[in-house]
Design an enzyme around this catalytic site. Sequence first.
Site, PDB file in Angstrom:
ATOM      1  N   CYS A 286      13.366  16.651  29.720  1.00  0.00           N
ATOM      2  CA  CYS A 286      14.334  17.061  28.910  1.00  0.00           C
ATOM      3  C   CYS A 286      15.529  16.038  28.566  1.00  0.00           C
ATOM      4  O   CYS A 286      16.223  16.197  27.550  1.00  0.00           O
ATOM      5  CB  CYS A 286      14.651  18.437  29.498  1.00  0.00           C
ATOM      6  SG  CYS A 286      15.220  18.300  31.367  1.00  0.00           S
TER       7      CYS A 286
ATOM      8  N   GLU B 119      17.842  22.666  41.003  1.00  0.00           N
ATOM      9  CA  GLU B 119      18.813  21.938  40.124  1.00  0.00           C
ATOM     10  C   GLU B 119      19.879  22.731  39.931  1.00  0.00           C
ATOM     11  O   GLU B 119      20.394  22.910  38.779  1.00  0.00           O
ATOM     12  CB  GLU B 119      17.890  21.666  38.823  1.00  0.00           C
ATOM     13  CG  GLU B 119      16.731  21.023  39.025  1.00  0.00           C
ATOM     14  CD  GLU B 119      15.745  21.086  37.666  1.00  0.00           C
ATOM     15  OE1 GLU B 119      15.576  22.062  36.843  1.00  0.00           O
ATOM     16  OE2 GLU B 119      15.159  20.042  37.320  1.00  0.00           O
TER      17      GLU B 119
END
Lengths: 648, 648
Positions: free
Chosen positions: A385, A288
């Site tokens: 998230c 990521e």
Amino acid sequence: MTQVKFSDNFWAERLETNREVTLPIEYKLLKKTGRLGAFNPKAATVHEYWDSDVAKWLEAAAYSLAVSPDKLLQRRVDAVVSSYVNAQLPDGYLNSYYQRIGIDKRWSNLHSMHELYCAGHLMEAAAARAVYSGEDDFLQALCRYADHIAAVFGTARGQKRGYPGHPEIELALIRLYKLTGEQRYLDLAAYFVDERGQLPYYFNAEAKARGDRLPGACAYMQAHLPMRKQKSAEGHAVRACYLYAAMVDVAVERDDKELLAVCRDLWRNITTRRMYITGGVGSSQVGERFTVDYDLPNEDAYAETCAAIALVFFAQRMLNADLDSSYADTMERALYNGVAAGVSRDGTKFFYANRLAVYPELIEKVGGGYHNYPASRQKWFDCSCCPPNIARLYASLGAYVASSSAKTVALHLYAAGRVSAHLECGTAKLAIEGDYPWDGTVSITVTPPPAGEKFTIALRLPGWCRNPAATFHAAGSAGTAYTVLDLSIKTSVKLADTTVRVIKGYLHITRCWQAGDKIELNLPMEPVRLAAHPSVRQNAGQVALQRGPLVYCLEECDNGKDLAAISLPANAELHSVKSAALGGYIMIKATAKRKSATAWSNTLYAPADDQAKLITKPITMQAIPYCLWDNRKPGEMRVWINETERTL
Amino acid sequence: MTQVKFSDNFWAERLETNREVTLPIEYKLLKKTGRLGAFNPKAATVHEYWDSDVAKWLEAAAYSLAVSPDKLLQRRVDAVVSSYVNAQLPDGYLNSYYQRIGIDKRWSNLHSMHELYCAGHLMEAAAARAVYSGEDDFLQALCRYADHIAAVFGTARGQKRGYPGHPEIELALIRLYKLTGEQRYLDLAAYFVDERGQLPYYFNAEAKARGDRLPGACAYMQAHLPMRKQKSAEGHAVRACYLYAAMVDVAVERDDKELLAVCRDLWRNITTRRMYITGGVGSSQVGERFTVDYDLPNEDAYAETCAAIALVFFAQRMLNADLDSSYADTMERALYNGVAAGVSRDGTKFFYANRLAVYPELIEKVGGGYHNYPASRQKWFDCSCCPPNIARLYASLGAYVASSSAKTVALHLYAAGRVSAHLECGTAKLAIEGDYPWDGTVSITVTPPPAGEKFTIALRLPGWCRNPAATFHAAGSAGTAYTVLDLSIKTSVKLADTTVRVIKGYLHITRCWQAGDKIELNLPMEPVRLAAHPSVRQNAGQVALQRGPLVYCLEECDNGKDLAAISLPANAELHSVKSAALGGYIMIKATAKRKSATAWSNTLYAPADDQAKLITKPITMQAIPYCLWDNRKPGEMRVWINETERTL
């Protein structure tokens, strides 16, 4: 943030949906998945990041309640807050994961276990609750937790020289500092920034203490070098941008010019080499993370929603440090594109990864890459998230519209609405009218504080606008318009006691404002083709369409399959056309060309100079704002469009 | 295969390197890694696929020894063969993995454990040894193993209705059948083909028996449907093409028209929708597999070397079933490009994955995708199927140059050398001269068998050649050339007792050949631009260069960094220029344009209609054959080149 009320045709609807739909849905999912009730010793499981999901929702709810009271939501918030306050240990510690799996293991794995990250989010939620509801129960609890953390970590004898694997607590500590005035919170934030990446690596020391494999230099979490030696944005994009944002805060609060210069380098690296045109960052699914300069794959783009949000935080801090429109330009780019695409129009589904091109047939058959995200938005994620992060950003969006200092109120975004700014001389009110981002005419009517002192209104001149203009209409002087900005004549001031200057992309107008004074901004908003830097290999020979702050894309439901077979002649006219669908938007239409697959007579490769040239046919191409994609039928999507030679 | 001797400027050198360098290196690596000696109970470890690596090397060595005797190699081969023959169990079973880890577990996991795959490779090695060295020790052992397998698997009561997770044994069994004439080997191959994908799924049954999770429908291993119902190439590309190749053999040997039609469908699906321009197949690293139609990513291309080899096998079988040049065209494409790129010029390093574009900076920093292959060739791999596979293909390359039936010798490739064909009437010899693939003039001199009977020489007219021509020079008739092929006048026959026909892309010349009869083929070989089907989204707006059978690419060492910033105007002339480097090759030169990064003033996105247009500058672009890339300095590589409008 509550000083801004939205009445525009873009955000107002989204923020209402966020309040009415997203927050209740997220509450139910937090409950259903066990995140609420994680302290319960009978609960089936617990995860190290769960507190952060709950905290982000609490923070969003606190903002929402301030704008729009809601008894059910208030009860839910109070109950969740109580569950945390009641669970707090006598020494201040508060973490559902370690309080479940064994408190003896706490602070043993900062590298991976999100312990300080969760603490930070809880602090932010507590600060939001204290400011917007006046209840300081949660804040007191989290200040005790912060004090506990300050006792555990630091450079004094007996303290651990640790710092978070996932930055976030730095932002939260600065917030506590600003709210309470307690210098020790700022100092702890500064400690976390400066300790990071120092030798010997703390993550190695704690791994050794656990008997685990040493992680070594962790560029993934920006801990490979001391922060002041870092020149490029590295590793996990959310961690990076949270940290960089906090570094700006620390630099500003401590007047640390060296640290601010580091932030500028990192900002420049991101925005000139490592950022999608949507404001998305962190191009690689694996890790990521930021990769290398100019590496911006489209179909494999990661561009996590949280990372675009983190870039907004970073931009806002840079803007706070230096009123320069280039920061606000990027903030706007991320908000209207990379962030807004992260949630469906109905507020029920979310993107984790924000691809810039999607080929669903492949994803359905082979899988969606390393993290295997499907082509369309999802209701929730195991590691969820992004949904509560977008909820808290939307619920606090007012904070990004304007900012003020002692004698200046600066407008960054031009959403219609009302802004109240607390200046040294009192509260100035601005009423913003217009149809931004669909139209570039913006009118700002001023109600100054009664004091009658001079102050400055600073208006951002957006980078996307090639020839902004502004006129000033003094209250009472019916019909008289004064040109205050015209690029052909620079600025023109014809009004006594009014100074007009353009400084770093903002139009600063300083005068003794009268109630009813009005500024009209004219930001001509035509569709434009943008090209990427020649080193972005993934966008070679392609253009992206933008109109005002909105980046556009092609969707299969408007243009058919095989979007890559469409090419836009370099001289095709781009037309803005209103659509009533999806709450009303402006599409971009053009006459483009499409290569016809049926003309290819079943070969895979053919000489380019005969067959390939004969098979294009004209089509009407329709582009939709990127933030609105995947709200109709599933299908292909593509931001970067092949460009071909001019149609002669 | 030994009927073909190479003396050309492409293969001869490669085949010599294969014999002199690659085979000894691979022997040492097989030994060093424990693959030789795997039966030794004291050896550290053993893997389920090791026998196949050894077997492929043995097969390659057997071919090599037939062409070029070598005492050291012979001793090594004999020793390895002995170790296998001696290790064979009394019931015929022969597998180093299960004989090490527990013979009670044999035949319990055909899905994953490569047991029948290893058996197949051992059979192929044994067959090669028997044919080319005359030693039948190994063949006898492997026939016993085949008989054991035939007893274990089948539809009779008490037999397992299994089939291999990784096809290969089917090809081997047909080879045993052809060599021994034993029908039961053909029958077993046919059983494996027809049982595959039948309900209930065998892989589920065996998983249940082991107490493992059921794998379900395994498209990954082509076992989701009975083969006769499959219409598209699915799953792992090497498995698929090995299987399809064997299916053609079964269909031909049993005159099974239905099965042959299935093979044609699968062939058509691959070659018109799922094949790289290099002949590489299996585009996805994840699963090393075919994905969906027209999905051919370049930087993320997998295109395993073994898969290109497998496609060559499939092509060769299709060509055997039907003398149609489209099969040979693809066989040639794969051999000269996708396969030849798989090994370095010096014979010491190998590609597993054959990308069509490489950006080393990204790979070095982030990793090379799912299987994490670096940008350049490697000496060996943990799972090292490709190096010995390319060795056995090279060592048997003669088998792909020509084929013969009772009355016809067909030439598929035009490498200079000598071909002996055993026809009904005796042995015909063809001497092929020329500089193929660098030049398209090919001369074929005939030495017929003494019998003086009519036979046909069939010459492939390559698909890449738009206007092939041929002339015939009868022995003795000094200076007289007879046009036998001229596209403007079709064929022209002016010689008594000679018939000339073009059938499915082959020029068939039938006559009573005289010693010294000569055919001259003229295959004009100019560089051409190829475009991909419009549905190949990864190649939109781009062209690939090809000259004769060779696909070209750009390398950084010739063209600088940022190869994507180079674009080739649609009307730029392509020049063939000789280079003495790398053993001599022909490069393609053109005046192209390069977007200059330095002119971009540090922005990432800019309006396409002003800045972007101003910054191209002319450059001399140089392309090198794809098969030769990564033999000089490491750096970027790119097959598909951006095309821009004509330079007016």
